[in-house]
Scaffold this motif. Structure first.
Motif, short mmCIF file in Angstrom:
data_model
loop_
_atom_site.label_atom_id
_atom_site.label_comp_id
_atom_site.label_asym_id
_atom_site.label_seq_id
_atom_site.Cartn_x
_atom_site.Cartn_y
_atom_site.Cartn_z
N TRP A 47 -36.50 25.79 -13.20
CA TRP A 47 -35.13 25.65 -13.73
C TRP A 47 -34.13 25.86 -12.61
CZ3 TRP A 47 -31.55 29.83 -15.38
CH2 TRP A 47 -30.52 29.39 -16.23
N ILE A 48 -33.11 24.99 -12.56
CA ILE A 48 -32.06 25.22 -11.56
C ILE A 48 -30.77 25.71 -12.20
CG2 ILE A 48 -33.02 23.46 -10.03
CD1 ILE A 48 -30.38 21.85 -10.67
N GLY A 49 -30.69 25.65 -13.53
CA GLY A 49 -29.49 26.15 -14.19
C GLY A 49 -28.29 25.22 -14.05
N ALA A 50 -28.51 23.95 -14.35
CA ALA A 50 -27.41 22.98 -14.24
C ALA A 50 -27.61 21.86 -15.24
CB ALA A 50 -27.32 22.42 -12.83
N THR A 51 -26.49 21.30 -15.69
CA THR A 51 -26.51 20.09 -16.52
C THR A 51 -26.21 18.91 -15.61
OG1 THR A 51 -25.73 21.31 -18.45
CG2 THR A 51 -25.49 18.92 -18.49
N LEU A 52 -27.07 17.90 -15.65
CA LEU A 52 -26.97 16.77 -14.74
C LEU A 52 -26.70 15.47 -15.48
CD1 LEU A 52 -30.17 17.67 -12.68
CD2 LEU A 52 -27.83 18.16 -12.02
N MET A 53 -26.16 14.50 -14.76
CA MET A 53 -25.93 13.17 -15.31
C MET A 53 -26.32 12.15 -14.26
SD MET A 53 -22.41 11.26 -16.48
CE MET A 53 -22.16 10.61 -14.84
N THR A 54 -26.96 11.08 -14.70
CA THR A 54 -27.32 10.01 -13.77
C THR A 54 -26.07 9.31 -13.26
OG1 THR A 54 -29.47 9.64 -14.81
CG2 THR A 54 -28.55 7.83 -13.52
N MET A 55 -25.99 9.18 -11.94
CA MET A 55 -24.86 8.48 -11.34
C MET A 55 -25.24 7.01 -11.17
SD MET A 55 -21.87 8.18 -10.19
CE MET A 55 -21.44 9.90 -10.45
N PHE A 56 -24.65 6.16 -11.99
CA PHE A 56 -24.92 4.72 -11.92
C PHE A 56 -24.00 4.06 -10.89
CE2 PHE A 56 -26.07 5.88 -16.31
CZ PHE A 56 -27.39 5.46 -16.31
N PRO A 57 -24.42 2.94 -10.31
CA PRO A 57 -23.58 2.26 -9.33
C PRO A 57 -22.19 1.90 -9.84
CG PRO A 57 -25.80 1.39 -9.24
CD PRO A 57 -25.75 2.32 -10.42
N ASP A 58 -22.10 1.51 -11.12
CA ASP A 58 -20.78 1.16 -11.68
C ASP A 58 -19.86 2.37 -11.70
OD1 ASP A 58 -21.70 -1.37 -12.04
OD2 ASP A 58 -21.99 -1.21 -14.21
N PHE A 59 -20.42 3.54 -12.07
CA PHE A 59 -19.63 4.76 -12.07
C PHE A 59 -19.18 5.09 -10.66
CE2 PHE A 59 -21.54 6.87 -16.14
CZ PHE A 59 -21.03 5.82 -16.89
N ALA A 60 -20.12 5.01 -9.72
CA ALA A 60 -19.82 5.37 -8.33
C ALA A 60 -18.72 4.47 -7.76
CB ALA A 60 -21.08 5.27 -7.49
N GLU A 61 -18.80 3.17 -8.11
CA GLU A 61 -17.79 2.24 -7.62
C GLU A 61 -16.43 2.53 -8.23
OE1 GLU A 61 -16.95 -2.61 -7.49
OE2 GLU A 61 -18.86 -1.83 -8.25
N ALA A 62 -16.41 2.82 -9.53
CA ALA A 62 -15.13 3.11 -10.19
C ALA A 62 -14.51 4.40 -9.66
CB ALA A 62 -15.35 3.21 -11.70
N LEU A 63 -15.36 5.36 -9.28
CA LEU A 63 -14.85 6.64 -8.78
C LEU A 63 -14.71 6.66 -7.27
CD1 LEU A 63 -17.06 8.92 -11.06
CD2 LEU A 63 -14.60 8.55 -11.27
N GLN A 64 -15.01 5.52 -6.63
CA GLN A 64 -14.89 5.35 -5.18
C GLN A 64 -15.70 6.41 -4.41
OE1 GLN A 64 -10.58 5.37 -4.60
NE2 GLN A 64 -10.50 3.16 -4.96
N LEU A 65 -16.95 6.58 -4.83
CA LEU A 65 -17.82 7.54 -4.17
C LEU A 65 -18.58 6.87 -3.03
CD1 LEU A 65 -19.28 9.36 -7.31
CD2 LEU A 65 -17.39 10.09 -5.85
N ARG A 66 -19.09 7.69 -2.12
CA ARG A 66 -19.83 7.17 -0.97
C ARG A 66 -21.33 7.07 -1.23
NH1 ARG A 66 -16.98 10.35 4.14
NH2 ARG A 66 -14.82 9.77 3.65
N VAL A 67 -21.75 7.37 -2.42
CA VAL A 67 -23.15 7.25 -2.79
C VAL A 67 -23.21 6.55 -4.14
CG1 VAL A 67 -23.15 9.54 -3.87
CG2 VAL A 67 -25.32 8.51 -3.17
N SER A 68 -24.16 5.63 -4.32
CA SER A 68 -24.19 4.82 -5.53
C SER A 68 -25.19 5.33 -6.56
CB SER A 68 -24.52 3.36 -5.19
OG SER A 68 -25.79 3.28 -4.56
N ARG A 69 -26.16 6.14 -6.15
CA ARG A 69 -27.17 6.64 -7.08
C ARG A 69 -27.46 8.11 -6.81
NH1 ARG A 69 -29.67 3.02 -10.31
NH2 ARG A 69 -29.48 0.80 -9.79
N GLY A 70 -27.91 8.80 -7.87
CA GLY A 70 -28.26 10.21 -7.74
C GLY A 70 -28.10 10.92 -9.07
N ALA A 71 -28.24 12.23 -9.04
CA ALA A 71 -28.06 13.06 -10.24
C ALA A 71 -26.87 13.98 -9.99
CB ALA A 71 -29.32 13.87 -10.53
N MET A 72 -25.80 13.74 -10.74
CA MET A 72 -24.57 14.50 -10.52
C MET A 72 -24.55 15.77 -11.37
SD MET A 72 -20.61 13.23 -10.80
CE MET A 72 -20.65 13.00 -12.58
N ILE A 73 -24.18 16.87 -10.73
CA ILE A 73 -24.08 18.14 -11.44
C ILE A 73 -22.77 18.18 -12.20
CG2 ILE A 73 -23.96 20.65 -11.19
CD1 ILE A 73 -25.64 20.38 -8.66
#
Length: 362
Positions: free
Chosen positions: A246-272
């Motif tokens: 257990w790491i003690g966190a709630t995560l959400m999948t970071m989809f490319p569409d989300f990353a592009e809309a939020l102007q992030l430098r990574v397109s995939r991953g698990a966001m805390i």
């Protein structure tokens, strides 16, 4: 001439009487192996009847019975079966090969691997142990036998081959179970929880499900690998539950569409999104989300770190994160590659905790 003819005819008839039955009943080595394994191990396969309470059409609480199979795994009377066979049961009854019935004690279960352990107080002489082998190195095409005791009608045997390995199956608890064994040996309703046996007589899996659009067997069955079973059963017997990291966190999948809309430098991953105060991720200095943002029709919590790898294993989704994390045990230290919201990359060491009972990892 006539006398010699009749003598020859009688001799020929005798030869046919002797030879034909032998030819008709001659067994191949494979058949002999099937019979030997069934006769040696079927006594260790039990029928499990579970009684649950449910509401009928008129909202009256009525009992309902279900049936499954299980394997005796030691002379103390421990029995391994599926979690879904005994889920929500108010009463559990085990029937042995000799027809003797015992009220079973619930020891523990793990819905995330679909494994449960029961115990009966039966004489040792009535308990035939199904030996556990290993699920490492299994090959497609390898012969397997599925033994069950469905509906208390007696032991049954079906034969087939391993048709695939390394499958992934979603367990009743919602988690993905890896390295599932796929077989064409018939696994019919009531056979769930029974053993999948190799040609040497060792359990290599616990039969758990069939794939069928009609509910009948169509030649695609699944079994939980015995190496997973052994690890889970050990803890269920010791403490009644299986410990997950257990790491003690709630995560959400970071989809490319989300990353592009939020102007992030990574397109995939698990966001805390959220951190449990005082949990492993919080102690390690990881950051959770701070503000809410609307992306299309979705409202998400943004600002948290995005995990892109665990000990060098790429993470592209929450399912990737959970799948990799389950390889570890509570107390292990892992290195997370993360991308901070501002775009900086970092490596963070996290000492994994033990998932609290009843906590659902998301």
């Amino acid at each position: 001439m006539g006398q010699r003819f009749w003598k020859a005819w009688v001799v020929g008839l005798c030869v046919m009487v002797v030879i034909i039955p032998r030819m008709a009943w001659s067994l191949t080595d494979d058949e002999k192996n099937n019979i030997e394994l069934y006769e040696r191990l079927s006594r260790g396969v039990v029928n499990i009847t579970s009684t649950v309470l449910e509401r009928d059409f008129f909202f009256n609480i009525v009992p309902r019975q279900g049936a499954g199979s299980g394997s005796v795994i030691d002379k103390r009377g421990h029995i391994v079966t599926n979690h879904h066979v005994i889920e929500d049961a108010r009463k559990l009854e085990v029937t042995l090969f000799n027809g003797k019935k015992y009220t079973a004690k619930f020891i523990g279960s793990d819905p995330n691997s679909d494994i449960a352990v029961l115990k009966i107080d039966a004489p040792k002489k009535d308990l035939t142990v199904i030996p556990m082998g290993t699920s490492k190195g299994l090959k497609v095409g390898q012969k397997v036998l599925a033994i069950g005791n469905p509906f208390g009608l007696g032991q049954t045997l079906t034969r087939g081959v391993i048709s695939s390995v390394g499958r992934t199956l979603r367990a009743p608890g919602g988690a993905l179970v890896e390295d599932i064994i796929q077989t064409d040996a018939s696994i019919n309703p009531g056979n769930s929880g029974g053993p999948l046996i190799d040609s040497s007589g060792f359990m290599i899996g616990v039969n758990t499900a069939i794939f069928s659009p009609t509910g009948a067997n169509v030649g695609i069955g699944f079994a939980i690998p015995v190496d997973t079973v052994k690890a889970v059963v050990r803890e269920l017997i010791d403490k009644g539950y299986y410990s997950y990291p257990w790491i003690g966190a709630t995560l959400m999948t970071m989809f490319p569409d989300f990353a592009e809309a939020l102007q992030l430098r990574v397109s995939r991953g698990a966001m805390i999104m959220e951190l449990v105060p005082g949990g492993p991720a919080d102690k390690a200095g990881l950051r959770g989300g701070k503000t809410r943002a609307q992306v299309g029709n979705y409202i998400i919590v943004v600002g948290g770190d995005i995990v892109v790898a665990i000990d060098g294993h790429a993470v592209e989704s929450v399912e990737d994160f959970m799948r990799i994390l389950r390889r570890y045990r509570p107390g292990d230290k892992v290195i997370l590659d993360v991308v901070h919201w501002e775009g900086d990359r970092d490596r963070v060491a996290v000492v994994l905790g033990e998932r609290p009972q009843g906590y659902r990892m998301r």
